[in-house]
Design a protein around this motif. Structure first.
Motif, PDB file in Angstrom:
ATOM      1  N   MET A   1       0.847  -1.193   0.000  1.00  0.00           N
ATOM      2  CA  MET A   1       0.000   0.000   0.000  1.00  0.00           C
ATOM      3  C   MET A   1       0.886   1.248   0.000  1.00  0.00           C
ATOM      4  SD  MET A   1      -2.998   1.088   2.725  1.00  0.00           S
ATOM      5  CE  MET A   1      -3.898  -0.421   2.520  1.00  0.00           C
ATOM      6  N   GLU A   2       0.610   2.191  -0.946  1.00  0.00           N
ATOM      7  CA  GLU A   2       1.386   3.413  -1.030  1.00  0.00           C
ATOM      8  C   GLU A   2       0.996   4.385   0.078  1.00  0.00           C
ATOM      9  OE1 GLU A   2       3.793   3.773  -3.072  1.00  0.00           O
ATOM     10  OE2 GLU A   2       3.458   1.932  -4.210  1.00  0.00           O
ATOM     11  N   ALA A   3       1.831   5.443   0.261  1.00  0.00           N
ATOM     12  CA  ALA A   3       1.581   6.424   1.330  1.00  0.00           C
ATOM     13  C   ALA A   3       0.222   7.085   1.172  1.00  0.00           C
ATOM     14  CB  ALA A   3       2.698   7.480   1.330  1.00  0.00           C
ATOM     15  N   ASN A   4      -0.138   7.492  -0.070  1.00  0.00           N
ATOM     16  CA  ASN A   4      -1.427   8.146  -0.285  1.00  0.00           C
ATOM     17  C   ASN A   4      -2.582   7.222   0.047  1.00  0.00           C
ATOM     18  OD1 ASN A   4      -0.287  10.539  -1.096  1.00  0.00           O
ATOM     19  ND2 ASN A   4      -0.259  10.001  -3.267  1.00  0.00           N
ATOM     20  N   GLU A   5      -2.422   5.931  -0.234  1.00  0.00           N
ATOM     21  CA  GLU A   5      -3.484   4.976   0.072  1.00  0.00           C
ATOM     22  C   GLU A   5      -3.668   4.843   1.576  1.00  0.00           C
ATOM     23  OE1 GLU A   5      -3.212   1.957  -3.728  1.00  0.00           O
ATOM     24  OE2 GLU A   5      -1.836   1.641  -2.064  1.00  0.00           O
ATOM     25  N   TYR A   6      -2.566   4.861   2.349  1.00  0.00           N
ATOM     26  CA  TYR A   6      -2.672   4.838   3.812  1.00  0.00           C
ATOM     27  C   TYR A   6      -3.433   6.065   4.302  1.00  0.00           C
ATOM     28  CZ  TYR A   6       0.421   0.898   4.830  1.00  0.00           C
ATOM     29  OH  TYR A   6       0.949  -0.336   4.970  1.00  0.00           O
ATOM     30  N   GLU A   8      -5.585   8.086   2.672  1.00  0.00           N
ATOM     31  CA  GLU A   8      -6.975   8.146   2.255  1.00  0.00           C
ATOM     32  C   GLU A   8      -7.823   7.024   2.845  1.00  0.00           C
ATOM     33  OE1 GLU A   8      -6.750   8.095  -1.943  1.00  0.00           O
ATOM     34  OE2 GLU A   8      -5.813  10.094  -2.116  1.00  0.00           O
ATOM     35  N   SER A   9      -7.210   5.939   3.289  1.00  0.00           N
ATOM     36  CA  SER A   9      -7.973   4.785   3.775  1.00  0.00           C
ATOM     37  C   SER A   9      -8.600   5.000   5.150  1.00  0.00           C
ATOM     38  CB  SER A   9      -7.055   3.554   3.846  1.00  0.00           C
ATOM     39  OG  SER A   9      -6.065   3.741   4.847  1.00  0.00           O
ATOM     40  N   GLY A  10      -8.065   5.953   5.937  1.00  0.00           N
ATOM     41  CA  GLY A  10      -8.589   6.173   7.290  1.00  0.00           C
ATOM     42  C   GLY A  10      -7.884   5.354   8.347  1.00  0.00           C
ATOM     43  N   ILE A  11      -6.896   4.556   7.944  1.00  0.00           N
ATOM     44  CA  ILE A  11      -6.206   3.692   8.910  1.00  0.00           C
ATOM     45  C   ILE A  11      -5.329   4.496   9.858  1.00  0.00           C
ATOM     46  CG2 ILE A  11      -4.151   3.250   7.500  1.00  0.00           C
ATOM     47  CD1 ILE A  11      -4.258   0.360   8.493  1.00  0.00           C
ATOM     48  N   LEU A  12      -4.864   5.699   9.396  1.00  0.00           N
ATOM     49  CA  LEU A  12      -4.026   6.524  10.272  1.00  0.00           C
ATOM     50  C   LEU A  12      -4.833   7.082  11.438  1.00  0.00           C
ATOM     51  CD1 LEU A  12      -1.859   8.472   7.662  1.00  0.00           C
ATOM     52  CD2 LEU A  12      -1.383   6.316   8.820  1.00  0.00           C
ATOM     53  N   GLU A  13      -6.126   7.415  11.190  1.00  0.00           N
ATOM     54  CA  GLU A  13      -6.980   7.873  12.284  1.00  0.00           C
ATOM     55  C   GLU A  13      -7.163   6.768  13.320  1.00  0.00           C
ATOM     56  OE1 GLU A  13      -7.446   8.484   9.209  1.00  0.00           O
ATOM     57  OE2 GLU A  13      -7.796  10.640   8.943  1.00  0.00           O
ATOM     58  N   LEU A  14      -7.371   5.519  12.839  1.00  0.00           N
ATOM     59  CA  LEU A  14      -7.520   4.385  13.770  1.00  0.00           C
ATOM     60  C   LEU A  14      -6.226   4.165  14.555  1.00  0.00           C
ATOM     61  CD1 LEU A  14      -9.405   1.847  11.455  1.00  0.00           C
ATOM     62  CD2 LEU A  14     -10.365   3.356  13.201  1.00  0.00           C
ATOM     63  N   GLU A  27       3.532  -1.693  11.843  1.00  0.00           N
ATOM     64  CA  GLU A  27       3.654  -1.387  10.414  1.00  0.00           C
ATOM     65  C   GLU A  27       3.506   0.112  10.158  1.00  0.00           C
ATOM     66  OE1 GLU A  27       1.321  -2.411   6.210  1.00  0.00           O
ATOM     67  OE2 GLU A  27       0.939  -3.593   8.027  1.00  0.00           O
ATOM     68  N   ILE A  28       2.494   0.754  10.810  1.00  0.00           N
ATOM     69  CA  ILE A  28       2.269   2.193  10.616  1.00  0.00           C
ATOM     70  C   ILE A  28       3.429   2.986  11.225  1.00  0.00           C
ATOM     71  CG2 ILE A  28       0.759   4.140  11.149  1.00  0.00           C
ATOM     72  CD1 ILE A  28      -0.398   2.217   9.113  1.00  0.00           C
ATOM     73  N   ALA A  29       3.910   2.576  12.420  1.00  0.00           N
ATOM     74  CA  ALA A  29       5.009   3.291  13.075  1.00  0.00           C
ATOM     75  C   ALA A  29       6.264   3.256  12.210  1.00  0.00           C
ATOM     76  CB  ALA A  29       5.281   2.678  14.450  1.00  0.00           C
ATOM     77  N   GLU A  30       6.576   2.095  11.622  1.00  0.00           N
ATOM     78  CA  GLU A  30       7.767   1.985  10.779  1.00  0.00           C
ATOM     79  C   GLU A  30       7.598   2.800   9.502  1.00  0.00           C
ATOM     80  OE1 GLU A  30      10.773  -1.436   9.028  1.00  0.00           O
ATOM     81  OE2 GLU A  30       9.053  -1.978  10.253  1.00  0.00           O
ATOM     82  N   LEU A  31       6.360   2.803   8.941  1.00  0.00           N
ATOM     83  CA  LEU A  31       6.097   3.596   7.741  1.00  0.00           C
ATOM     84  C   LEU A  31       6.271   5.081   8.027  1.00  0.00           C
ATOM     85  CD1 LEU A  31       5.132   3.725   4.804  1.00  0.00           C
ATOM     86  CD2 LEU A  31       2.787   3.822   5.661  1.00  0.00           C
TER      87      LEU A  31
END
Length: 262
Positions: A1-6, A8-14, A27-31
């Motif tokens: 999954m590319e940065a823009n997809e992360y 726009e997906s809403g997973i960063l809010e979660l 995975e998010i912390a390393e990204l």
């Protein structure tokens, strides 16, 4: 999954609300650590949360003050006007009013600065907590990797580079009693997009018989480059080939990256 997809997906809010699994958090912390755009988006979300919480504090605007003043005047009825004693008293009154307004303006400015400072501190605190959690996960992975390498029950099989990639290398840690098998793929280059490494256990006689024991998925996301694959009953050699995403039924020998005998 590319940065823009992360983003726009809403997973960063979660992620900020702490609603992801431990694996997803890592995975998010390393990204975020390696991608400035994702890191800034997480900081932006945290600031928005702090700002939202501070917006619930009551604040009486100038307009509300005037409404309250008007109601008080209506309640007390007509006010008897007093003739000013002198122009000097009038000027003093205006000067006091100006000073009062300047004082209120200064306090409002300082309050805004304080809120911004609190939001910044809160954002930095959250970032520090994320980094600490990431380091904890990295430490756990390192300890697990060391336990695999140091286990004297594991048979270590070195896989050397082949024609397609002479500089590549890998190592297999195979416990013949429990049949557990780990692959140290630190010596393999990052696979091209749409391709994946596939691990094979091999029987050399009477005929060459390859058996797939797993794919090295999420290659870039695994910082230790140590992968657990399927249990291996028996093997005389191990090989790793580069295959299309999802793997192949038989190894593509032209893409044989590493090979080693037990």
């Amino acid at each position: 999954m590319e940065a823009n997809e992360y983003i726009e997906s809403g997973i960063l809010e979660l992620y900020v609300y702490g609603l992801l699994t431990e694996k997803e958090n890592l995975e998010i912390a390393e990204l975020a650590k390696n991608n400035t755009e994702v890191d800034q988006e997480i900081i932006s979300i945290e600031k928005a949360i702090v700002a939202l919480s501070s917006s619930f504090s009551p604040f009486h605007s100038v307009a509300n003050f005037e409404k309250i003043k008007a109601r008080l005047e209506l309640k007390h009825g007509k006010v008897v006007e007093l003739k000013p004693v002198s122009n000097r008293s009038q000027y003093v009154g205006w000067a006091a009013a100006v000073l009062l307004l300047l004082g209120l303006g200064y306090q409002t400015l300082e309050l805004t600065k304080t809120k911004d400072a609190i939001a910044t501190v809160g954002s930095e605190k959250n970032k520090a907590e994320r980094n600490f959690a990431y380091l904890q996960q990295q430490n756990k992975q390192t300890e697990k990797s060391l336990s695999i390498v140091r286990d004297i029950k594991n048979t270590g099989v070195t896989l050397g580079g082949q024609t397609v990639s002479p500089t590549s290398f890998a190592k297999v840690y195979w416990n013949k009693e429990t049949k557990t098998t780990y692959i140290d793929a630190a010596g393999l280059p990052t696979p091209p997009k749409g391709m994946v490494y596939q691990v094979w256990s091999l029987k050399l006689s009477p005929v060459l018989t390859p058996t797939s024991i797993g794919l090295l998925d999420n290659f870039e996301g695994n910082s230790q480059k140590i992968f657990a694959v399927s249990q291996t009953d028996s093997a005389e050699a191990f090989g790793i080939t580069l295959e299309p995403a999802g793997g192949s039924l038989t190894p593509t020998m032209e893409q044989l990256y590493t090979l080693g005998k037990v």
